[in-house]
Design a protein around this motif. Structure first.
Motif, PDB file in Angstrom:
ATOM      1  N   SER A 263       0.845  -1.190   0.000  1.00 57.96           N
ATOM      2  CA  SER A 263       0.000   0.000   0.000  1.00 57.96           C
ATOM      3  C   SER A 263       0.882   1.242   0.000  1.00 57.96           C
ATOM      4  O   SER A 263       1.700   1.432   0.899  1.00 57.96           O
ATOM      5  CB  SER A 263      -0.898   0.005   1.249  1.00 57.96           C
ATOM      6  OG  SER A 263      -1.401   1.297   1.517  1.00 57.96           O
ATOM      7  N   GLU A 264       0.722   2.090  -1.021  1.00 57.78           N
ATOM      8  CA  GLU A 264       1.504   3.330  -1.069  1.00 57.78           C
ATOM      9  C   GLU A 264       1.203   4.218   0.135  1.00 57.78           C
ATOM     10  O   GLU A 264       2.100   4.866   0.682  1.00 57.78           O
ATOM     11  CB  GLU A 264       1.212   4.078  -2.368  1.00 57.78           C
ATOM     12  CG  GLU A 264       1.793   3.420  -3.604  1.00 57.78           C
ATOM     13  CD  GLU A 264       1.673   4.309  -4.826  1.00 57.78           C
ATOM     14  OE1 GLU A 264       2.338   5.361  -4.873  1.00 57.78           O
ATOM     15  OE2 GLU A 264       0.913   3.938  -5.736  1.00 57.78           O
ATOM     16  N   GLU A 265      -0.050   4.237   0.552  1.00 58.78           N
ATOM     17  CA  GLU A 265      -0.410   5.045   1.716  1.00 58.78           C
ATOM     18  C   GLU A 265       0.316   4.543   2.958  1.00 58.78           C
ATOM     19  O   GLU A 265       0.835   5.338   3.760  1.00 58.78           O
ATOM     20  CB  GLU A 265      -1.919   5.010   1.953  1.00 58.78           C
ATOM     21  CG  GLU A 265      -2.360   5.823   3.159  1.00 58.78           C
ATOM     22  CD  GLU A 265      -3.859   5.752   3.420  1.00 58.78           C
ATOM     23  OE1 GLU A 265      -4.301   6.360   4.417  1.00 58.78           O
ATOM     24  OE2 GLU A 265      -4.572   5.094   2.641  1.00 58.78           O
ATOM     25  N   ALA A 266       0.378   3.218   3.132  1.00 57.46           N
ATOM     26  CA  ALA A 266       1.066   2.651   4.294  1.00 57.46           C
ATOM     27  C   ALA A 266       2.553   2.973   4.256  1.00 57.46           C
ATOM     28  O   ALA A 266       3.166   3.252   5.296  1.00 57.46           O
ATOM     29  CB  ALA A 266       0.849   1.142   4.353  1.00 57.46           C
TER      30      ALA A 266
ATOM     31  N   ASN B   2       3.965   5.648   2.856  1.00 61.63           N
ATOM     32  CA  ASN B   2       4.121   7.070   3.170  1.00 61.63           C
ATOM     33  C   ASN B   2       3.905   7.346   4.656  1.00 61.63           C
ATOM     34  O   ASN B   2       4.633   8.148   5.266  1.00 61.63           O
ATOM     35  CB  ASN B   2       3.156   7.901   2.334  1.00 61.63           C
ATOM     36  CG  ASN B   2       3.598   8.016   0.881  1.00 61.63           C
ATOM     37  OD1 ASN B   2       4.781   8.179   0.594  1.00 61.63           O
ATOM     38  ND2 ASN B   2       2.655   7.928  -0.047  1.00 61.63           N
ATOM     39  N   GLN B   3       2.928   6.689   5.252  1.00 63.23           N
ATOM     40  CA  GLN B   3       2.681   6.868   6.684  1.00 63.23           C
ATOM     41  C   GLN B   3       3.868   6.352   7.498  1.00 63.23           C
ATOM     42  O   GLN B   3       4.302   6.983   8.471  1.00 63.23           O
ATOM     43  CB  GLN B   3       1.409   6.126   7.099  1.00 63.23           C
ATOM     44  CG  GLN B   3       0.113   6.702   6.544  1.00 63.23           C
ATOM     45  CD  GLN B   3      -0.275   8.016   7.217  1.00 63.23           C
ATOM     46  OE1 GLN B   3       0.364   8.485   8.157  1.00 63.23           O
ATOM     47  NE2 GLN B   3      -1.343   8.623   6.716  1.00 63.23           N
TER      48      GLN B   3
ATOM     49  N   HIS C  67       6.321  -1.643   6.317  1.00 65.87           N
ATOM     50  CA  HIS C  67       5.715  -1.382   5.009  1.00 65.87           C
ATOM     51  C   HIS C  67       6.700  -0.645   4.104  1.00 65.87           C
ATOM     52  O   HIS C  67       6.730  -0.874   2.897  1.00 65.87           O
ATOM     53  CB  HIS C  67       4.422  -0.573   5.170  1.00 65.87           C
ATOM     54  CG  HIS C  67       3.300  -1.389   5.732  1.00 65.87           C
ATOM     55  ND1 HIS C  67       2.594  -2.291   4.981  1.00 65.87           N
ATOM     56  CD2 HIS C  67       2.779  -1.449   6.986  1.00 65.87           C
ATOM     57  CE1 HIS C  67       1.674  -2.871   5.734  1.00 65.87           C
ATOM     58  NE2 HIS C  67       1.778  -2.383   6.953  1.00 65.87           N
TER      59      HIS C  67
ATOM     60  N   THR D 223       9.892   7.961  -0.418  1.00 64.40           N
ATOM     61  CA  THR D 223       8.624   8.529  -0.885  1.00 64.40           C
ATOM     62  C   THR D 223       8.791   9.191  -2.247  1.00 64.40           C
ATOM     63  O   THR D 223       7.831   9.275  -3.023  1.00 64.40           O
ATOM     64  CB  THR D 223       8.078   9.553   0.123  1.00 64.40           C
ATOM     65  OG1 THR D 223       8.973  10.662   0.234  1.00 64.40           O
ATOM     66  CG2 THR D 223       7.886   8.916   1.499  1.00 64.40           C
TER      67      THR D 223
ATOM     68  N   ARG E 257       6.946   1.485  -8.120  1.00 66.07           N
ATOM     69  CA  ARG E 257       5.656   0.934  -8.533  1.00 66.07           C
ATOM     70  C   ARG E 257       5.616   0.658 -10.033  1.00 66.07           C
ATOM     71  O   ARG E 257       5.087  -0.366 -10.469  1.00 66.07           O
ATOM     72  CB  ARG E 257       4.532   1.896  -8.153  1.00 66.07           C
ATOM     73  CG  ARG E 257       3.176   1.343  -8.558  1.00 66.07           C
ATOM     74  CD  ARG E 257       2.037   2.307  -8.303  1.00 66.07           C
ATOM     75  NE  ARG E 257       0.825   1.657  -8.732  1.00 66.07           N
ATOM     76  CZ  ARG E 257      -0.215   1.408  -7.962  1.00 66.07           C
ATOM     77  NH1 ARG E 257      -0.211   1.757  -6.704  1.00 66.07           N
ATOM     78  NH2 ARG E 257      -1.278   0.798  -8.446  1.00 66.07           N
TER      79      ARG E 257
ATOM     80  N   GLU F 217      -1.024  -2.357  -4.556  1.00 65.62           N
ATOM     81  CA  GLU F 217      -2.469  -2.173  -4.626  1.00 65.62           C
ATOM     82  C   GLU F 217      -2.805  -1.215  -5.765  1.00 65.62           C
ATOM     83  O   GLU F 217      -2.092  -0.226  -5.989  1.00 65.62           O
ATOM     84  CB  GLU F 217      -3.010  -1.543  -3.337  1.00 65.62           C
ATOM     85  CG  GLU F 217      -3.026  -2.429  -2.122  1.00 65.62           C
ATOM     86  CD  GLU F 217      -3.627  -1.699  -0.932  1.00 65.62           C
ATOM     87  OE1 GLU F 217      -4.123  -0.557  -1.113  1.00 65.62           O
ATOM     88  OE2 GLU F 217      -3.584  -2.244   0.179  1.00 65.62           O
TER      89      GLU F 217
ATOM     90  N   PRO G 148      -5.247   1.818  -7.056  1.00 65.83           N
ATOM     91  CA  PRO G 148      -5.995   2.858  -6.336  1.00 65.83           C
ATOM     92  C   PRO G 148      -7.430   2.399  -6.072  1.00 65.83           C
ATOM     93  O   PRO G 148      -8.130   1.957  -6.983  1.00 65.83           O
ATOM     94  CB  PRO G 148      -5.970   4.049  -7.307  1.00 65.83           C
ATOM     95  CG  PRO G 148      -4.729   3.833  -8.116  1.00 65.83           C
ATOM     96  CD  PRO G 148      -4.608   2.334  -8.280  1.00 65.83           C
TER      97      PRO G 148
END
Length: 234
Positions: free
Chosen positions: A80-83, A85-86, A163, A210, A217, A225, A227
């Motif tokens: 997960s790109e969001e994971a 970055n977080q 992640h 990031t 990707r 994942e 989007p």
């Protein structure tokens, strides 16, 4: 009630050992995203009962690395790109806070330890050993937390950064030299007791993932994942 003494108590439970082995296999892509997982198969391969495997599966699912679905195969989750970055945000906040304290408490022994790690990294870069480099990368950052007197912070970082680690591992074929050079630069700033430069260089180093996430990707789309994708339905 009988409690084992510290001398005889095991360092890690069977569940902990199973978790660590599977966790490392997922991060190193021995178990790539999409891999099917079976409690029965893992317990047989590891020579343990199914309960510690079940418990390790649950822990991995809580961290977002396994998709466990009733009546369907358990699979390793996609990245997960969001994971990522977080995780990068949390890691940078914690490590930059430790860095200043590490410089304040740095001794000749600390400098020698960090220099030795970087020397080993140079060897790993020469032979293009991704696994060794990844381990030494962690060793460098872990050592800084220990020198700062914040060993517990590394435990928090390790939990959150996993992640990131999968994306970082995929980046190593084209970024070993860059990552090594960044460590050398940070080390030079630490040796000079230059707080401002060390913070800047470390911040750039930790945030680089990031900035190259799109490239990673593009090269490994099958591991990420889509989007809006709901992995529970895949």
């Amino acid at each position: 009630m009988s409690i084992a003494s510290l001398r005889t108590a095991p360092v890690m439970t069977t569940t902990d050992q199973v978790f660590e082995l599977l966790h490392n296999a997922i991060i190193s892509f021995d178990l790539p995203p999409g891999s099917k997982m079976s409690e029965a198969e893992v317990s047989a391969q590891m020579g343990v009962s199914r309960q510690p495997v079940r418990d390790a599966f649950f822990r991995l699912s809580e961290l977002g690395f396994l998709q466990i679905r009733p009546q369907r195969a358990t699979r390793v989750s996609k990245i997960s790109e969001e994971a990522v970055n977080q995780a990068a945000f949390v890691r940078a906040a914690l490590e930059l806070a430790c860095l200043k304290e590490a410089i304040d408490k740095m001794t000749d022994a600390g400098i020698k330890k960090l220099d030795n790690i970087i020397s080993e990294q140079a060897e790993a870069v020469t032979v293009k050993d991704r696994v060794a480099f990844h381990e030494l990368d962690d060793a460098f950052h872990h050592a800084l937390c220990n020198i700062a007197g914040r060993a517990h912070v590394w435990t928090l970082i390790k939990e959150h950064k996993a992640h990131m680690d999968r994306a970082r591992y995929l980046s190593l074929p084209f970024s070993l030299d860059i990552a090594y050079s960044e460590h050398v630069g940070v080390m030079d700033a630490i040796r000079a007791r230059d707080y401002e430069k060390s913070q800047q260089l470390m911040g750039d180093h930790l945030s680089r993932i990031t900035k190259i996430l799109g490239k990673i990707r593009d090269e490994h789309a099958e591991f990420f994942e889509e989007p809006g994708e709901d992995q529970s339905r895949t």
